[in-house]
Design an enzyme around this catalytic site. Structure first.
Site, PDB file in Angstrom:
ATOM      1  CG  HIS A   1      -2.016  -1.079   1.057  1.00 12.31           C
ATOM      2  ND1 HIS A   1      -3.134  -1.135   1.852  1.00 12.31           N
ATOM      3  CD2 HIS A   1      -2.128  -2.122   0.195  1.00 12.31           C
ATOM      4  CE1 HIS A   1      -3.875  -2.176   1.499  1.00 12.31           C
ATOM      5  NE2 HIS A   1      -3.271  -2.787   0.496  1.00 12.31           N
TER       6      HIS A   1
ATOM      7  CG  HIS B   1      -3.699 -12.206  -1.979  1.00  8.53           C
ATOM      8  ND1 HIS B   1      -4.138 -11.754  -3.206  1.00  8.53           N
ATOM      9  CD2 HIS B   1      -3.502 -11.091  -1.222  1.00  8.53           C
ATOM     10  CE1 HIS B   1      -4.215 -10.438  -3.185  1.00  8.53           C
ATOM     11  NE2 HIS B   1      -3.829 -10.018  -2.000  1.00  8.53           N
TER      12      HIS B   1
END
Length: 746
Positions: free
Chosen positions: A241, A491
């Protein structure tokens, strides 16, 4: 055009054509100066192709341009005509202040429309679109009227502090690394129509549905990696991010993805809809009669100089590690995050009565942005990056680094009481960014990539002295395959539940991951943030493999009271396809790895069972999605990743280091630290950041991203000198006094 110029230009075009086909040529492309807009903006190798517009226009002018010759001439007038046609359909934003992603997108849509028009009109080939169209100087066309100023005429001055928007990170190429600029492509895109339609099979048929790949290739089997902790996932997402947020359409009210795809007739759907179809035999979604998952495509970018070409998605963040998770990427947002005195960031003293440290401030302006609120009185948190509330553990990392900024600002104020708010803020920000960079390359990447890969890509940090490796020819922009596939490796590591542990390193409780997504409200209970941090350091991460927890394949962004959510793995596949990213095998070739044309060629790089499953759903190995193939690879020795993802991720971190003029180890820059200060920054540790910015934690392992071990990663007291602290006296700036000052005062 003189005959000499024409000959030279013809040679240059022919040379370019040879270079595209990997033939060496020594003649360089020389752009020509044209006297009028009716001249060639681009000349492509034949046969001669013209448009009806060119023919009629030149007939009226009495021009004798030969369109039956060996070349295709795209005129400036033809581009202007395509521009005027596009302007009739596409309204262009021209803001007076900051350009928002949706403003940039209007120009991106216009340029893509013009490119489509030219490709259709002239019957352009893939090579013409990818290599030819971007050569056109659009400043000589009407396109210059709408080109965003930050992409065409930025003036840079070398300064001590980096800009928030990333502009002028490179003085020669001001847009490199800047916000709202295109992702970098390691190789040309594979769009179905050569311009923008999502990738299809090399057979010309559709690829297997994203949900089919998710369900068959990535079931939840719950393996563990017995070295890495959940802290490595948390820091990895925090870094993600800092790096990348794809520009997509957002709901104008709550600034979330518009949910306007599934179940709507075509004429009422959002134009960027690219929904994910659920197969009829889906083991999970069919229970709830779900036939479709909403998905929105990315905006088309505006290339620097407003150049033409196929669609490129773009990044709303900067391409370097610059702490925008803490500080934001616009001046307006950064000001909103600041206290306004002593260089401090605004915080929420929620537990001041208990003597506990502050939380992040409340998100009051757009309270539903990236947040699922149970009622109107409950608020999420405000941070430098809009996904601060995406899941509670990420909010914890944001809180830690915002607290670290304020801690640094207070330390600097103690040694420099004469510094004003702006100086303290900028200096604390500069040090905090250096700490983020150091922890990433010193603790995170060695676990992720392993020492061999780090060494091969030049990612190892200096132990002493400066590192003089800045290269102004390296563009630090984020790679499309990194953003849409490789860096989504995390993930695979996600746990089903997130644990809380006590300060005595004892398990307290856990909560399902899906219940913490966009709901960080547990942090409003005193002491709970520390318990989650203790959990991050003690909870083992999942293995890096093809197994993905159902918490994100069936329950992502689940609404309150609902029994199902979305599928993150399907999103990964869908995003890669709509980016036009080539398949897994193409990236193996790019990285110099063995790659074949049959499924049998895949044996050895992953398990036999995995190869068999791929063969059952894909028509050809070249069709396999990069993300799916990448997470299935066997890890390299000493690394968490297989060779393809290791290659792409190491390439990105190499660009970020070598292409950043403000990199913390550099000498001879206005932003450079002194050697004494650099020595202090090299003491930075994740463990020290945790010790200094929590309330209850008093013992911690030396490397929190790895499980504790009494021999190689022992737990030590925070107060011990085994975890070093930075000495901020090295930043003391003593005002210069003249020998005559005391005499003058008499």
């Amino acid at each position: 055009m003189s005959s000499r110029d024409y000959t030279r230009h013809s040679l240059a075009v022919f040379c370019w054509f040879l270079q595209v086909h990997l033939v060496t040529c020594i003649v360089q492309y020389q752009p020509l100066e044209f006297s009028g807009n009716g001249e060639c903006a681009l000349m492509l190798n034949g046969p001669g192709r013209s448009s009806l517009f060119d023919y009629q226009f030149n007939l009226l002018r009495g021009s004798n341009l030969d369109y039956n010759g060996p070349h295709t001439c795209i005129t400036y007038d033809a581009i202007n005509a395509a521009y005027l046609e596009a302007r009739k359909r596409i309204p262009i934003a021209q803001p007076h202040g900051d350009w928002k992603p949706e403003d940039v997108a209007t120009v991106g849509e216009l340029l893509l429309d013009i490119s489509n028009n030219l490709a259709r009109t002239y019957g352009l080939t893939y090579q013409d679109i990818e290599k030819g169209l971007p050569l056109i100087d659009t400043s000589k066309t009407l396109i210059r009227e709408v080109c965003p100023p930050y992409l065409s005429n930025v003036e840079c001055h070398a300064g001590k502090y980096r800009r928030l928007d990333g502009l002028c990170t490179n003085l020669q190429h001001p847009t490199w690394g800047a916000t709202n600029t295109p992702f970098t492509r390691l190789m040309g895109p594979l769009y179905a129509d050569g311009m923008s339609d999502p990738r299809i099979s090399i057979t010309g048929r559709n690829l297997p549905g994203s949900r089919v790949v998710s369900r068959i290739m990535h079931p939840d089997q719950g393996y563990h990696d017995h070295a890495g902790t959940v802290m490595i996932i948390s820091w990895g997402q925090f870094m993600d991010h800092d790096y990348t947020l794809t520009a997509t359409p957002l709901d104008p009210f709550n600034r979330n993805d518009p949910e306007e795809c599934c179940g709507k007739p075509q004429h009422l759907k959002h134009p960027y809809c690219n929904e994910i179809e659920i197969p009829e035999d889906d083991y999970f979604y069919n229970i709830f009669n779900v036939k479709c998952i909403n998905f929105i495509r990315s905006f088309p970018a505006v290339r620097p100089g407003c150049r033409l070409g196929s669609k490129v998605p773009y990044n709303t963040l900067t391409g370097v590690l610059d702490g925008n998770t803490v500080y934001g990427v616009t001046e307006h947002h950064a000001r909103k995050l600041r206290e306004g005195h002593a260089g401090l960031l605004r915080m929420n003293p929620a537990f001041a009565e208990y003597g506990l440290k502050d939380l992040l401030p409340l998100k009051l302006d757009i309270p539903d942005e990236g947040c699922t609120r149970p009622n109107s009185t409950m608020y999420c948190f405000e941070g430098g990056e809009i996904r601060v509330n995406e899941q509670l553990v990420l909010t914890v990392m944001h809180t830690l680094m915002a607290r670290e900024h304020n801690r640094i600002a207070r330390e600097l104020a103690a040694v420099n009481p004469h510094w004003d708010d702006e100086t303290l803020y900028q200096e604390a920000r500069r040090v905090n960014i250096a700490i983020i960079q150091h922890i990433t390359y010193n603790e995170f990447l060695p676990i992720l990539l392993g020492k061999d890969v780090m060494e091969k890509f030049g990612l190892l940090l200096q132990k002493e002295g400066y590192w003089d490796g800045y290269d102004p020819n390296v563009n630090p922009n984020v790679i499309d395959a990194f953003a849409a596939a490789a860096y989504r490796f995390g993930h695979s590591l996600l746990p089903t539940a997130v644990e809380r542990w006590s300060k005595a390193h004892k398990f307290i409780a856990s909560k399902r991951l899906s219940d913490l997504i966009r709901r960080p409200y547990d942090l409003y209970r005193a002491g709970v943030l520390d318990e989650y941090i203790m959990g991050l350091m003690n909870q083992v991460a999942q293995a890096m493999d093809d197994s993905i927890t159902q918490e994100v394949t069936n329950h992502l962004f689940k609404k309150v009271g609902s029994r199902f959510g979305m599928d993150l793995v399907s999103f990964n596949m869908q995003r890669g396809r709509e980016f036009g990213i080539p398949g897994y095998m193409e990236f193996r070739k790019f990285c110099g790895l063995p790659a074949g044309d049959t499924f049998d060629d895949m044996f050895g790089s992953m398990s036999n069972e995995t190869v068999t499953k791929f063969a059952s759903i894909f028509e050809h190995p070249l069709d396999i999605d990069l993300w799916s193939g990448g997470v299935c690879e066997r890890p390299l020795p000493g690394s968490m990743l297989g060779p393809t993802f290791a290659c792409i991720i190491a390439t990105q971190f190499s660009y970020s280091k070598r292409g950043d003029r403000f990199w913390y180890e550099l000498p001879n820059q206005p932003s450079s630290f002194t050697l004494e200060q650099l020595e202090e920054i090299r003491k930075a540790r994740m463990a020290r950041v945790i010790c200094d910015n929590t309330d209850l934690i008093d013992t911690i392992q030396l490397f929190p991203m790895v499980l504790p071990d009494h021999e190689i990663n022992p737990r030590v007291p925070c107060k011990s000198q085994i975890i070093p602290s930075m000495d901020f006296s090295k930043w003391a700036e003593f005002p210069q006094h003249s020998f005559f000052d005391p005499l003058l005062k008499k």
